[in-house]
Design an enzyme around this catalytic site. Structure first.
Site, PDB file in Angstrom:
ATOM      1  N   ASN A 149       0.799  -1.223   0.000  1.00  0.00           N
ATOM      2  CA  ASN A 149       0.000   0.000   0.000  1.00  0.00           C
ATOM      3  C   ASN A 149       0.831   1.271   0.000  1.00  0.00           C
ATOM      4  O   ASN A 149       0.405   2.296  -0.528  1.00  0.00           O
ATOM      5  CB  ASN A 149      -0.982  -0.006   1.185  1.00  0.00           C
ATOM      6  CG  ASN A 149      -0.276  -0.034   2.523  1.00  0.00           C
ATOM      7  OD1 ASN A 149       0.709  -0.742   2.707  1.00  0.00           O
ATOM      8  ND2 ASN A 149      -0.779   0.729   3.477  1.00  0.00           N
ATOM      9  N   ALA A 228      -2.243 -12.199  10.115  1.00  0.00           N
ATOM     10  CA  ALA A 228      -2.056 -13.633   9.860  1.00  0.00           C
ATOM     11  C   ALA A 228      -0.633 -13.926   9.409  1.00  0.00           C
ATOM     12  O   ALA A 228       0.005 -14.876   9.884  1.00  0.00           O
ATOM     13  CB  ALA A 228      -3.063 -14.118   8.822  1.00  0.00           C
ATOM     14  N   GLY A 230       1.976 -12.000   9.978  1.00  0.00           N
ATOM     15  CA  GLY A 230       2.847 -11.697  11.110  1.00  0.00           C
ATOM     16  C   GLY A 230       2.931 -12.859  12.079  1.00  0.00           C
ATOM     17  O   GLY A 230       4.019 -13.198  12.577  1.00  0.00           O
ATOM     18  N   GLU A 245       4.123  -4.209  12.346  1.00  0.00           N
ATOM     19  CA  GLU A 245       2.914  -3.380  12.283  1.00  0.00           C
ATOM     20  C   GLU A 245       1.898  -4.197  11.505  1.00  0.00           C
ATOM     21  O   GLU A 245       2.087  -4.464  10.320  1.00  0.00           O
ATOM     22  CB  GLU A 245       3.230  -2.040  11.619  1.00  0.00           C
ATOM     23  CG  GLU A 245       2.123  -1.013  11.812  1.00  0.00           C
ATOM     24  CD  GLU A 245       1.049  -1.144  10.756  1.00  0.00           C
ATOM     25  OE1 GLU A 245      -0.019  -1.735  11.067  1.00  0.00           O
ATOM     26  OE2 GLU A 245       1.260  -0.684   9.638  1.00  0.00           O
ATOM     27  N   CYS A 279      -3.588   0.724   6.928  1.00  0.00           N
ATOM     28  CA  CYS A 279      -3.753   0.261   8.309  1.00  0.00           C
ATOM     29  C   CYS A 279      -4.442   1.287   9.190  1.00  0.00           C
ATOM     30  O   CYS A 279      -4.968   0.948  10.248  1.00  0.00           O
ATOM     31  CB  CYS A 279      -2.399  -0.115   8.894  1.00  0.00           C
ATOM     32  SG  CYS A 279      -1.191   1.224   8.852  1.00  0.00           S
TER      33      CYS A 279
END
Length: 470
Positions: A149, A228, A230, A245, A279
């Site tokens: 992103n 998921a 992470g 993050e 996020c």
């Protein structure tokens, strides 16, 4: 494009296509690295660390300053790359390119603030003749895995602090958006970074990412992405430092005394910037019942006025979802909420990889849309009775990155600041507010550690104590 391995731009027979999510047109191809390439990169980073840890402050400062100048001079080229390979409009992409320049400049300045302090050893009886201090030293090889992103600035948020503190870093950019990271690496290499200080390895996560996170020679992993993924990384990582993050389901409280015009405009932007693939996306609006009927129609009107279309058109406000699978996931999540009794106030439609700005109400708390991160242009609006009700609802998910509150009352602002379980509280701003110098990260399922240049530098260094017995 080629990938950067041990100071050289290298090709591979196996290639990966980079396609524009807007129309599936081919933008470029990049090497599809294999395990041998990643092993070579890690070995080069280990060797390179013996040079980078000895670089003086002025040398590290000069590399990062020159890199910032090069990105600034090529800002439009960077913006075009961001827009073509990813999900941002050209106007959104220009802002990201400008933020990257800031990130590199802040990183350069932080080289001068990497200090320790003296320690009063004589606080202990028998240590009257001892004097000492601690310094901070780089930890070694850092592995960085970046999202799609913000393909330029979030890569800079990993590279800048790593280089500022004398580490070496291997970046594995997202497979959908590797070009921005490679162009940034070109600028940093041109700025004078020695071989092995920065490497960018393009490839599939299963082929090169798993090796990067599990290799014991890599002393820290910096990851930005889904919760998921992470959690999967954490199961493979071994004994090393980690910064993660992992996203959010961000709430914004709008109290009865809020500036209505400000609350509407800020949250429309916060909800639909980068098509909600952010996020910090405003996913839940908790609006006081006294102004609910005034706020909601204005917010819906703002969503309907958002212009969706060609990313390179200066008039476009919002571009596509990153790929068809993600667009279908968003559609499925919204439809599940509708089936459970939710009401669509606007949007709720997919056209190819585009998903319309969507506002919903009456979403049951049991729905995934209420509990998980949607990562798309969908926002829920709910009524609240009072601030206590709003805080309880805001905290009722297993995420805690940032929250917002719109109010003119100082007591309400301070109560929200104290009670919201998040990494940052934005007062009279949407959750989608961040500067690159602030500590950035979350609690609960939103991650571990903090980004923001000074704070990332701290994560990427370790204290060493020095004590003299005089």
């Amino acid at each position: 494009m080629k990938m950067l391995l041990n100071g050289e731009w290298v090709e591979r027979a196996a290639r990966m296509e980079v396609r524009d999510p807007q129309d599936d047109s081919l933008v470029d191809t990049v090497p599809q690295a294999n395990a041998a390439d990643m092993n070579a990169a890690i070995a080069a980073a280990v060797c390179g660390f013996e040079r980078t840890r000895r670089l003086s402050v002025h040398e590290r400062h000069a590399i990062l300053t020159r890199a910032a100048d090069l990105v600034a001079a090529r800002r439009e080229e960077f913006a075009y790359t961001i827009a073509r390979e990813g999900i941002k409009t050209i106007r959104e992409a220009r802002k990201e390119a400008s933020r990257c320049v800031d990130t590199l400049r802040i990183s350069a300045e932080e080289t001068r603030h990497l200090t320790g302090e003296t320690i009063p050893f004589d606080q202990r009886q028998g240590s009257e003749n001892r004097f000492g201090f601690y310094i901070r030293e780089p930890i070694g090889v850092i592995g960085a895995i970046a999202p799609f992103n913000d393909p330029l600035n979030l890569v800079a948020h990993k590279i800048g602090p790593a280089l500022a503190s004398g580490n070496t870093i291997i970046v594995k950019p997202h497979s959908e958006t590797p070009l921005s990271a490679l162009r940034l690496a070109e600028a940093i290499q041109e700025a004078g970074a020695p071989a092995g200080m920065l490497q960018v390895i393009t490839g599939r996560g299963s082929e090169v990412g798993d090796l990067l996170v599990s290799d014991p020679r890599v002393r820290m992993i910096s990851f930005t992405g889904s919760r998921a993924t992470g959690e999967t990384i954490m199961r493979k990582i071994g004994l090393k430092k980690v910064g993660m993050e992992l996203g959010s389901n961000a709430p914004v409280i709008v109290m009865a005394d809020a500036d209505l015009e400000l609350a509407v405009s800020a949250n429309v932007s916060g909800a639909f910037w980068a098509a909600g693939q952010n996020c910090l996306h405003v996913q839940r609006l908790l609006v006081h019942e006294a102004i609910y009927d005034a706020f909601v129609p204005r917010f819906v009107a703002g969503a309907r006025a958002y212009r969706v279309g060609d990313k390179l058109d200066e008039a476009t406000d919002m571009g596509p979802i990153i790929n068809r699978a993600e667009a279908l996931r968003i559609e499925r999540t919204v439809n599940e909420a509708i089936a459970a009794g939710a009401t669509v106030l606007c949007g709720g439609e997919r056209h190819g990889n585009f998903y319309a700005p969507t506002v919903m109400t009456d979403v049951p708390d049991s729905c995934a849309l209420a509990q998980e991160e949607i990562y798309g242009p969908v926002t829920i609006v709910s009524r609240i009775r009072d601030l206590e009700d709003a805080i309880q609802r805001a905290n009722a998910v297993d995420y805690g990155l940032q929250a917002g509150i719109f109010t003119r009352d100082l007591q309400s602002a301070f109560q929200a600041m104290r009670e919201l379980r998040v990494g940052g509280v934005m007062i009279n701003d949407s959750t989608d507010y961040r500067i690159d110098a602030m500590p950035f990260g979350g609690v609960k399922g939103s991650g571990l550690g903090r980004e923001g240049i000074r704070f990332a530098v701290h994560e990427m260094t370790e204290p060493k104590v020095v004590c003299f017995n005089l």
